[in-house]
Motif scaffolding. Structure first.
Motif, PDB file in Angstrom:
ATOM      1  N   ALA A  23     -37.055 -17.278 -41.462  1.00  0.00           N
ATOM      2  CA  ALA A  23     -37.416 -18.578 -41.862  1.00  0.00           C
ATOM      3  C   ALA A  23     -37.558 -19.612 -40.830  1.00  0.00           C
ATOM      4  O   ALA A  23     -38.201 -20.705 -40.931  1.00  0.00           O
ATOM      5  CB  ALA A  23     -36.254 -18.979 -42.822  1.00  0.00           C
ATOM      6  N   GLU A  58     -35.737 -24.733 -35.564  1.00  0.00           N
ATOM      7  CA  GLU A  58     -37.248 -23.946 -35.450  1.00  0.00           C
ATOM      8  C   GLU A  58     -37.826 -24.464 -34.139  1.00  0.00           C
ATOM      9  O   GLU A  58     -37.357 -25.412 -33.727  1.00  0.00           O
ATOM     10  CB  GLU A  58     -38.064 -24.623 -36.940  1.00  0.00           C
ATOM     11  CG  GLU A  58     -38.347 -25.903 -36.600  1.00  0.00           C
ATOM     12  CD  GLU A  58     -39.465 -26.105 -37.948  1.00  0.00           C
ATOM     13  OE1 GLU A  58     -40.366 -25.303 -37.845  1.00  0.00           O
ATOM     14  OE2 GLU A  58     -39.581 -27.328 -38.423  1.00  0.00           O
ATOM     15  N   GLN A  71     -32.499 -13.382 -43.668  1.00  0.00           N
ATOM     16  CA  GLN A  71     -33.766 -14.044 -43.764  1.00  0.00           C
ATOM     17  C   GLN A  71     -33.851 -15.148 -42.690  1.00  0.00           C
ATOM     18  O   GLN A  71     -34.730 -15.795 -42.749  1.00  0.00           O
ATOM     19  CB  GLN A  71     -34.069 -14.433 -45.248  1.00  0.00           C
ATOM     20  CG  GLN A  71     -33.946 -13.410 -46.234  1.00  0.00           C
ATOM     21  CD  GLN A  71     -34.157 -13.771 -47.651  1.00  0.00           C
ATOM     22  OE1 GLN A  71     -33.304 -14.721 -47.976  1.00  0.00           O
ATOM     23  NE2 GLN A  71     -34.862 -13.114 -48.426  1.00  0.00           N
ATOM     24  N   GLN A 105     -40.092 -22.186 -42.537  1.00  0.00           N
ATOM     25  CA  GLN A 105     -39.519 -22.627 -43.857  1.00  0.00           C
ATOM     26  C   GLN A 105     -38.442 -23.328 -43.738  1.00  0.00           C
ATOM     27  O   GLN A 105     -38.020 -23.826 -44.868  1.00  0.00           O
ATOM     28  CB  GLN A 105     -39.131 -20.972 -44.153  1.00  0.00           C
ATOM     29  CG  GLN A 105     -38.930 -20.972 -45.876  1.00  0.00           C
ATOM     30  CD  GLN A 105     -38.478 -19.758 -46.342  1.00  0.00           C
ATOM     31  OE1 GLN A 105     -38.453 -18.747 -45.755  1.00  0.00           O
ATOM     32  NE2 GLN A 105     -38.061 -19.763 -47.749  1.00  0.00           N
ATOM     33  N   LEU A 107     -31.114 -18.699 -48.955  1.00  0.00           N
ATOM     34  CA  LEU A 107     -31.529 -17.363 -48.344  1.00  0.00           C
ATOM     35  C   LEU A 107     -30.542 -16.537 -48.042  1.00  0.00           C
ATOM     36  O   LEU A 107     -29.247 -17.057 -48.172  1.00  0.00           O
ATOM     37  CB  LEU A 107     -32.468 -17.805 -47.162  1.00  0.00           C
ATOM     38  CG  LEU A 107     -33.598 -18.552 -47.186  1.00  0.00           C
ATOM     39  CD1 LEU A 107     -33.993 -18.872 -45.658  1.00  0.00           C
ATOM     40  CD2 LEU A 107     -34.727 -17.850 -47.575  1.00  0.00           C
ATOM     41  N   ALA A 154     -31.184 -23.809 -43.930  1.00  0.00           N
ATOM     42  CA  ALA A 154     -30.974 -22.365 -44.718  1.00  0.00           C
ATOM     43  C   ALA A 154     -29.289 -22.204 -44.946  1.00  0.00           C
ATOM     44  O   ALA A 154     -28.769 -22.353 -44.314  1.00  0.00           O
ATOM     45  CB  ALA A 154     -31.296 -21.144 -43.397  1.00  0.00           C
TER      46      ALA A 154
END
Length: 355
Positions: free
Chosen positions: A197, A142, A193, A202, A189, A159
């Motif tokens: 995310a 991220e 997605q 997320q 997920l 994920a």
């Protein structure tokens, strides 16, 4: 919702949440071994027909219209069957749902969806194999992340799609790094997605395909996102079909006739990277030409093995890995392969593309 240090029961519930199946369908998973085994006993072993009967049609998956574009650019001869519909789906859970709905006859996936289908009690068989020698996936962080290696995954939100190739790549990477399932938080997920995310925070990490990473970095690298590469390979790209399709003598003959086109289309793409970069990545995926070239540089040379021995061994290792985590029950993956089709792909391509 993130699942922290999930128990075996929690992990088995992942598939239900991912596919959105009803309680009745979820109940199938509890008897997957017996129902799948029963279905396997009903799989046809009759020799394939030498000719596709007139009027035979297939419904074929072609994610992002790749197959049609390959066939068009390669100028392959017309198939001896009709394609009644091309379905723009590629994710394993979506393919399984389409198989169940009888809206799809044959699909191209990685090795893990057939394992998941078996676990759900849906009987389907692998009919062609392409061996992948180089990684097709990497791990993206991220924005603003301090993660720089697989070892840094400990205690992070990852994920995870148990029914797709990205899931098994993640599990294999964790195992190679000496991390257990309890060392991380697996967030269930589906692959479509993952980008959202990552962008929303997320998850800390998501496995992305080589084709996705350039666009993600172009947008978020300046904000602290990065990618982490590994040598973990998702070995199998395969064609598979429901047993109900393969038990239909006409459709089975059509599948056998489709396999050479599937293999030859991939060989043509590999041998014409400049054309593919322009016609697919630039025109349909909105990548810049430099980004397209970077993706193509990572492309695997297609390899179609005359024998499926290595593929079966890898598929068994994958199923065992999932069973160790409580995601599926242990079983013999040999039941997933329809050996009537073994060698068809290899026989349709030049020797250098045979494993």
């Amino acid at each position: 919702m993130p699942v922290s240090r999930a128990s075996g029961v929690d992990r088995r519930l992942f598939l239900t949440s991912l596919l959105g199946v009803t309680a009745a369908a979820a109940g199938l998973s509890g008897c997957a071994e017996s129902s799948a085994a029963a279905g396997s006993e009903g799989a046809s072993t009759a020799p394939l027909a030498d000719k596709v009967p007139a009027g035979t049609s297939l419904k074929i998956a072609s994610y992002q219209n790749v197959q049609q574009l390959q066939f068009k650019l390669a100028k392959l001869p017309d198939a001896p069957f009709k394609v009644s519909s091309w379905l723009n789906i590629g994710a394993g859970p979506d393919v399984i749902n389409a198989f169940r709905a009888k809206s799809l006859d044959v699909a191209n996936n990685a090795g893990i969806p057939p394992i998941q289908a078996h676990y759900q009690g849906f009987d389907a068989k692998i009919v062609a194999i392409n061996i992948t020698r180089k990684p097709n996936y990497l791990f993206a962080t991220e924005p603003g992340s301090d993660i720089r290696s697989i070892a840094d995954f400990k205690g992070r939100k990852l994920a995870f799609s148990q029914g797709q190739a990205q899931g098994v790549v993640l599990l294999r990477a964790l195992k190679k790094a000496g991390l257990s399932y309890d060392d991380v938080d697996l967030v269930p997920l589906t692959s479509n997605q993952f980008l959202t995310a990552l962008q929303s925070g997320q998850v800390d990490i998501a496995p992305l395909g080589n084709t996705q990473a350039p666009a993600y970095l172009a947008q978020y690298e300046s904000k602290g996102a990065r990618t982490i590469t590994t040598d973990v390979v998702d070995l199998l790209s395969l064609l598979w079909a429901p047993v109900s399709v393969l038990n239909d003598r006409a459709k089975a003959a059509a599948v056998a006739a489709y396999i050479p086109r599937w293999a030859q289309g991939q060989v043509w793409q590999y041998e014409h990277p400049d054309v593919w970069n322009e016609e697919f990545y630039v025109k349909t995926q909105n990548l810049t030409l430099p980004q397209a070239r970077a993706v193509t540089a990572l492309a695997n040379k297609p390899l179609f093995p005359p024998s499926w021995t290595e593929a079966i061994a890898w598929e068994q290792e994958t199923a065992d890995l999932l069973a160790e985590g409580g995601f599926v029950k242990k079983f013999d993956v040999g039941t997933l392969f329809d050996h009537r089709f073994e060698g068809i792909a290899a026989a349709s391509v030049p020797a250098e593309y045979r494993k």
